[in-house]
Design a protein around this motif. Structure first.
Motif, PDB file in Angstrom:
ATOM      1  N   PHE A  72       0.635  -1.115  -0.113  1.00 54.83           N
ATOM      2  CA  PHE A  72       0.012   0.302   0.223  1.00 54.83           C
ATOM      3  C   PHE A  72       0.501   1.406   0.315  1.00 54.83           C
ATOM      4  O   PHE A  72       0.973   2.205  -0.734  1.00 54.83           O
ATOM      5  CB  PHE A  72      -0.807  -0.067   1.794  1.00 54.83           C
ATOM      6  CG  PHE A  72      -2.227  -0.581   1.535  1.00 54.83           C
ATOM      7  CD1 PHE A  72      -1.761  -1.635   0.345  1.00 54.83           C
ATOM      8  CD2 PHE A  72      -3.182  -0.657   2.311  1.00 54.83           C
ATOM      9  CE1 PHE A  72      -3.280  -2.561   0.452  1.00 54.83           C
ATOM     10  CE2 PHE A  72      -4.550  -1.082   1.872  1.00 54.83           C
ATOM     11  CZ  PHE A  72      -4.595  -2.574   0.978  1.00 54.83           C
ATOM     12  N   LEU A  73       1.925   1.149   0.799  1.00 58.97           N
ATOM     13  CA  LEU A  73       2.951   3.064   0.784  1.00 58.97           C
ATOM     14  C   LEU A  73       3.857   2.585  -0.114  1.00 58.97           C
ATOM     15  O   LEU A  73       3.671   4.194  -0.665  1.00 58.97           O
ATOM     16  CB  LEU A  73       3.793   2.533   2.279  1.00 58.97           C
ATOM     17  CG  LEU A  73       2.934   2.263   3.771  1.00 58.97           C
ATOM     18  CD1 LEU A  73       3.864   2.508   4.737  1.00 58.97           C
ATOM     19  CD2 LEU A  73       1.663   3.530   3.751  1.00 58.97           C
ATOM     20  N   MET A  74       3.461   1.615  -0.514  1.00 62.14           N
ATOM     21  CA  MET A  74       4.878   2.166  -2.044  1.00 62.14           C
ATOM     22  C   MET A  74       4.268   2.391  -2.915  1.00 62.14           C
ATOM     23  O   MET A  74       4.659   3.570  -3.723  1.00 62.14           O
ATOM     24  CB  MET A  74       5.888   0.679  -2.177  1.00 62.14           C
ATOM     25  CG  MET A  74       6.580   0.339  -1.203  1.00 62.14           C
ATOM     26  SD  MET A  74       7.291  -1.096  -2.171  1.00 62.14           S
ATOM     27  CE  MET A  74       9.159  -1.154  -1.082  1.00 62.14           C
ATOM     28  N   ASN A  75       2.781   2.024  -3.365  1.00 62.89           N
ATOM     29  CA  ASN A  75       2.147   2.293  -4.644  1.00 62.89           C
ATOM     30  C   ASN A  75       1.606   3.784  -3.443  1.00 62.89           C
ATOM     31  O   ASN A  75       1.971   5.403  -4.363  1.00 62.89           O
ATOM     32  CB  ASN A  75       0.934   1.680  -3.836  1.00 62.89           C
ATOM     33  CG  ASN A  75      -0.670   2.772  -5.141  1.00 62.89           C
ATOM     34  OD1 ASN A  75      -0.965   3.513  -4.472  1.00 62.89           O
ATOM     35  ND2 ASN A  75      -1.214   1.976  -6.035  1.00 62.89           N
ATOM     36  N   LEU A  76       1.009   4.473  -2.284  1.00 60.05           N
ATOM     37  CA  LEU A  76       0.508   5.835  -2.340  1.00 60.05           C
ATOM     38  C   LEU A  76       1.993   6.947  -2.498  1.00 60.05           C
ATOM     39  O   LEU A  76       1.312   7.838  -2.860  1.00 60.05           O
ATOM     40  CB  LEU A  76       0.111   5.941  -0.515  1.00 60.05           C
ATOM     41  CG  LEU A  76      -0.952   4.770  -0.412  1.00 60.05           C
ATOM     42  CD1 LEU A  76      -1.341   5.323   0.814  1.00 60.05           C
ATOM     43  CD2 LEU A  76      -2.019   4.921  -0.983  1.00 60.05           C
ATOM     44  N   HIS A  77       3.083   6.492  -2.108  1.00 67.50           N
ATOM     45  CA  HIS A  77       4.472   7.076  -1.835  1.00 67.50           C
ATOM     46  C   HIS A  77       4.651   7.351  -4.064  1.00 67.50           C
ATOM     47  O   HIS A  77       5.971   7.742  -3.469  1.00 67.50           O
ATOM     48  CB  HIS A  77       5.409   6.769  -1.712  1.00 67.50           C
ATOM     49  CG  HIS A  77       5.020   7.224   0.096  1.00 67.50           C
ATOM     50  ND1 HIS A  77       5.286   8.568   0.766  1.00 67.50           N
ATOM     51  CD2 HIS A  77       4.005   6.312   0.537  1.00 67.50           C
ATOM     52  CE1 HIS A  77       4.440   8.100   1.888  1.00 67.50           C
ATOM     53  NE2 HIS A  77       3.898   7.446   1.939  1.00 67.50           N
ATOM     54  N   SER A  78       4.227   6.106  -4.967  1.00 69.87           N
ATOM     55  CA  SER A  78       4.836   6.743  -6.128  1.00 69.87           C
ATOM     56  C   SER A  78       3.559   7.321  -6.733  1.00 69.87           C
ATOM     57  O   SER A  78       3.858   7.663  -8.276  1.00 69.87           O
ATOM     58  CB  SER A  78       4.976   5.123  -6.758  1.00 69.87           C
ATOM     59  OG  SER A  78       3.656   4.285  -6.350  1.00 69.87           O
ATOM     60  N   ARG A  79       2.600   7.387  -6.098  1.00 70.81           N
ATOM     61  CA  ARG A  79       2.009   8.687  -7.287  1.00 70.81           C
ATOM     62  C   ARG A  79       2.209   9.833  -7.452  1.00 70.81           C
ATOM     63  O   ARG A  79       3.050  10.567  -6.971  1.00 70.81           O
ATOM     64  CB  ARG A  79       0.754   8.829  -6.736  1.00 70.81           C
ATOM     65  CG  ARG A  79      -0.058   7.296  -6.372  1.00 70.81           C
ATOM     66  CD  ARG A  79      -1.988   7.338  -5.422  1.00 70.81           C
ATOM     67  NE  ARG A  79      -1.831   6.354  -5.604  1.00 70.81           N
ATOM     68  CZ  ARG A  79      -3.373   5.966  -4.766  1.00 70.81           C
ATOM     69  NH1 ARG A  79      -3.937   6.866  -4.491  1.00 70.81           N
ATOM     70  NH2 ARG A  79      -3.625   4.990  -4.419  1.00 70.81           N
ATOM     71  N   PRO A  80       2.219  10.696  -8.754  1.00 69.66           N
ATOM     72  CA  PRO A  80       2.451  11.563  -9.083  1.00 69.66           C
ATOM     73  C   PRO A  80       1.933  12.910  -7.886  1.00 69.66           C
ATOM     74  O   PRO A  80       2.550  12.828  -7.458  1.00 69.66           O
ATOM     75  CB  PRO A  80       1.905  11.749 -10.983  1.00 69.66           C
ATOM     76  CG  PRO A  80       1.099  10.361 -11.095  1.00 69.66           C
ATOM     77  CD  PRO A  80       1.087   9.623  -9.815  1.00 69.66           C
ATOM     78  N   LYS A  81       0.500  12.076  -7.717  1.00 75.59           N
ATOM     79  CA  LYS A  81       0.037  13.698  -6.640  1.00 75.59           C
ATOM     80  C   LYS A  81       0.357  12.811  -5.244  1.00 75.59           C
ATOM     81  O   LYS A  81      -0.690  11.584  -5.137  1.00 75.59           O
ATOM     82  CB  LYS A  81      -1.438  14.072  -7.372  1.00 75.59           C
ATOM     83  CG  LYS A  81      -1.531  14.827  -6.893  1.00 75.59           C
ATOM     84  CD  LYS A  81      -3.504  14.858  -7.476  1.00 75.59           C
ATOM     85  CE  LYS A  81      -4.465  15.601  -6.654  1.00 75.59           C
ATOM     86  NZ  LYS A  81      -5.695  14.428  -5.812  1.00 75.59           N
ATOM     87  N   PRO A  82       0.489  13.600  -4.394  1.00 81.98           N
ATOM     88  CA  PRO A  82       0.302  13.121  -3.095  1.00 81.98           C
ATOM     89  C   PRO A  82      -0.658  12.776  -2.290  1.00 81.98           C
ATOM     90  O   PRO A  82      -1.824  12.854  -3.168  1.00 81.98           O
ATOM     91  CB  PRO A  82       0.945  14.130  -1.888  1.00 81.98           C
ATOM     92  CG  PRO A  82       1.563  14.938  -3.227  1.00 81.98           C
ATOM     93  CD  PRO A  82       1.427  15.039  -4.605  1.00 81.98           C
ATOM     94  N   TYR A  83      -1.114  11.183  -1.909  1.00 77.44           N
ATOM     95  CA  TYR A  83      -3.153  10.800  -1.658  1.00 77.44           C
ATOM     96  C   TYR A  83      -3.229  11.891  -0.406  1.00 77.44           C
ATOM     97  O   TYR A  83      -2.564  12.825   0.076  1.00 77.44           O
ATOM     98  CB  TYR A  83      -2.124   9.804  -0.023  1.00 77.44           C
ATOM     99  CG  TYR A  83      -3.510   9.050  -0.219  1.00 77.44           C
ATOM    100  CD1 TYR A  83      -3.911   8.158  -1.500  1.00 77.44           C
ATOM    101  CD2 TYR A  83      -3.584   9.194   0.863  1.00 77.44           C
ATOM    102  CE1 TYR A  83      -5.346   7.487  -0.919  1.00 77.44           C
ATOM    103  CE2 TYR A  83      -5.363   8.698   1.477  1.00 77.44           C
ATOM    104  CZ  TYR A  83      -6.332   7.726  -0.014  1.00 77.44           C
ATOM    105  OH  TYR A  83      -7.165   6.693   0.805  1.00 77.44           O
ATOM    106  N   GLY A  84      -4.665  12.368  -0.916  1.00 74.89           N
ATOM    107  CA  GLY A  84      -4.571  13.090  -0.046  1.00 74.89           C
ATOM    108  C   GLY A  84      -5.396  13.773   0.992  1.00 74.89           C
ATOM    109  O   GLY A  84      -5.947  14.503   1.734  1.00 74.89           O
ATOM    110  N   ALA A  85      -5.774  12.181   2.094  1.00 71.37           N
ATOM    111  CA  ALA A  85      -6.193  12.204   3.341  1.00 71.37           C
ATOM    112  C   ALA A  85      -4.671  11.227   3.510  1.00 71.37           C
ATOM    113  O   ALA A  85      -3.819  10.973   4.076  1.00 71.37           O
ATOM    114  CB  ALA A  85      -7.775  11.249   3.321  1.00 71.37           C
ATOM    115  N   ASN A  86      -5.015  11.386   5.215  1.00 69.98           N
ATOM    116  CA  ASN A  86      -4.153  10.392   6.479  1.00 69.98           C
ATOM    117  C   ASN A  86      -3.845   9.329   6.055  1.00 69.98           C
ATOM    118  O   ASN A  86      -5.431   8.287   6.004  1.00 69.98           O
ATOM    119  CB  ASN A  86      -4.918  10.656   7.714  1.00 69.98           C
ATOM    120  CG  ASN A  86      -5.973  11.954   7.873  1.00 69.98           C
ATOM    121  OD1 ASN A  86      -4.307  12.746   8.031  1.00 69.98           O
ATOM    122  ND2 ASN A  86      -6.546  13.204   8.154  1.00 69.98           N
TER     123      ASN A  86
END
Ligand SMILES: Cc1cc2nc3c(=O)[nH]c(=O)nc-3n(C[C@H](O)[C@H](O)[C@H](O)COP(=O)(O)OP(=O)(O)OC[C@H]3O[C@@H](n4cnc5c(N)ncnc54)[C@H](O)[C@@H]3O)c2cc1C
Length: 340
Positions: free
Chosen positions: A204-218
């Protein structure tokens, strides 16, 4: 319908007029088939990232090659946990974060049948294990158990932990669609993992941190182990999880149950310690809870959410009602658990 929220049941004594009003509201909601607690929970169904269907069944497993078998705990430590990287080049095996992979250990049971498939949470992001052309990683703990007569080794975990680079591993799956990340990035994520249950959260974290736009929620990851050295992916041997910088919106909280005998901290204790951080997330009502790891760990998390609902509504959530509420969270894609 407006619900008055009391900070704690103790305030029943201090504000008897509010208690009456709450009870009246609860009665009305009961007669209209709605639970007082249900209104405190999110009901909107989450659209999840799509999980590919099962491609390989036990009758036709896919033969793959091991690229790496790295020990994640020290050699002299009793728990043997491995990061096993499997080659997917020239293979059509696709998966999403949160899915599991089946592994078929070679050989047969004493009555001559093929070993049944064992499931392992995929530890890599859907885009593939970083650093490899196209590969996937599993996080496997070697299972050893004692019978009265002898010491026995778990069939599949020992097969996997003993694999060397170049060995063949028959895989099936991918399995599961219910442990998927939300498709939109407005949903707060509460992630709870113990032991090898950290595997899907690495993905999960690797997916969230590889996104061009940072994950918008907590995003809050609560991570439990016995000692610092078996804090998988967050110890001296491999710190993949800690590589992600933490900030107000993304935090990793760790619970160590044996590091300090005078202060045993379990995931459930940590939740209570971080109550002020977590309750605003529950209040905002756009969250998803994911639990993975040791069977039984879900109890403390359920108790925390039940306690929150009871305090907010001023009415105890009974067992039957909790079962219904949890089921509705599951149906909405807001409660996913894989405990084993
Ligand atoms: C969705 C899911 C995801 C999972 N993800 C992971 C993961 O990421 N990492 C991971 O390490 N594991 C994971 N597991 C657990 C994994 O699937 C296996 O259950 C685990 O590795 C043990 O399998 P084994 O073949 O080594 O042990 P087995 O041979 O199946 O033995 C397992 C247990 O069965 C009992 N047992 C079996 N035979 C006997 C006997 N003759 N006498 C007494 N007791 C016996 C023992 O209690 C033993 O501990 C997951 C499970 C599920 C359901």
């Amino acid at each position: 319908m407006r619900i008055h929220r009391l900070p704690s049941r103790q305030t029943d004594r201090d504000y008897p007029h509010l208690r009456k009003k709450i009870d009246r509201n609860a009665k009305m909601m009961h007669s209209s088939g709605m639970s007082a607690h249900a209104t405190l929970l999110p009901t909107e169904k989450i659209q999840a990232i799509e999980s590919p269907p099962m491609l390989y069944k036990p009758a036709t497993p896919l033969a793959c090659t091991v690229l790496r078998n790295e020990r994640l705990t020290p050699e002299d430590y009793s728990e043997d946990v491995r990061h096993i990287v499997i080659d997917l080049r020239d293979r059509d095996y696709v998966y999403a974060e949160g899915q599991s992979m089946g592994v078929m250990a070679p050989g047969t049971t004493p009555d001559g049948k093929a070993h049944r498939v064992r499931l392992y949470s995929i530890a890599s992001p859907g885009a593939g294990e970083p650093g490899y052309e196209r590969a996937v990683a599993l996080c496997v703990k070697r299972v050893v158990y004692e019978t009265e007569e002898q010491r026995m080794e778990g069939i599949c975990s020992n097969f996997l932990c003993d694999l060397r680079e170049g060995d063949t591993v028959p895989i099936t799956g991918p399995n599961g669609k219910n442990f998927a990340l939300p498709a939109d990035d407005e949903t707060d994520l509460l992630l709870f993992g113990t032991g090898t249950g950290i595997a899907p959260f690495r993905s999960f974290l690797m997916n969230l941190h590889s996104r061009p736009k940072p994950y918008g929620a907590n995003v809050h990851l609560f991570f439990g182990s016995r000692l610092k050295i078996d804090h998988i992916y967050a110890n001296d041997l491999n710190d993949d999880l800690l590589k992600h910088s933490q900030n107000e919106r993304f935090q990793i909280h760790s619970a160590l149950s044996r590091e300090n005998p005078a202060q045993k901290v379990y995931v459930a204790d940590l939740l209570k310690m971080k109550q002020e951080l977590i309750e605003p997330i529950l209040d905002r009502k756009n969250f998803a809870i994911y639990i993975c790891g040791l069977k039984g760990m879900e109890k403390g998390i359920e108790a925390f959410v039940r306690d929150y609902l009871s305090r907010k509504s001023g009415k105890t959530v009974e067992d039957g009602e909790w079962a219904e509420l949890k089921e509705s969270l599951k149906k909405a894609g807001r409660w996913a658990q894989e405990v084993y």
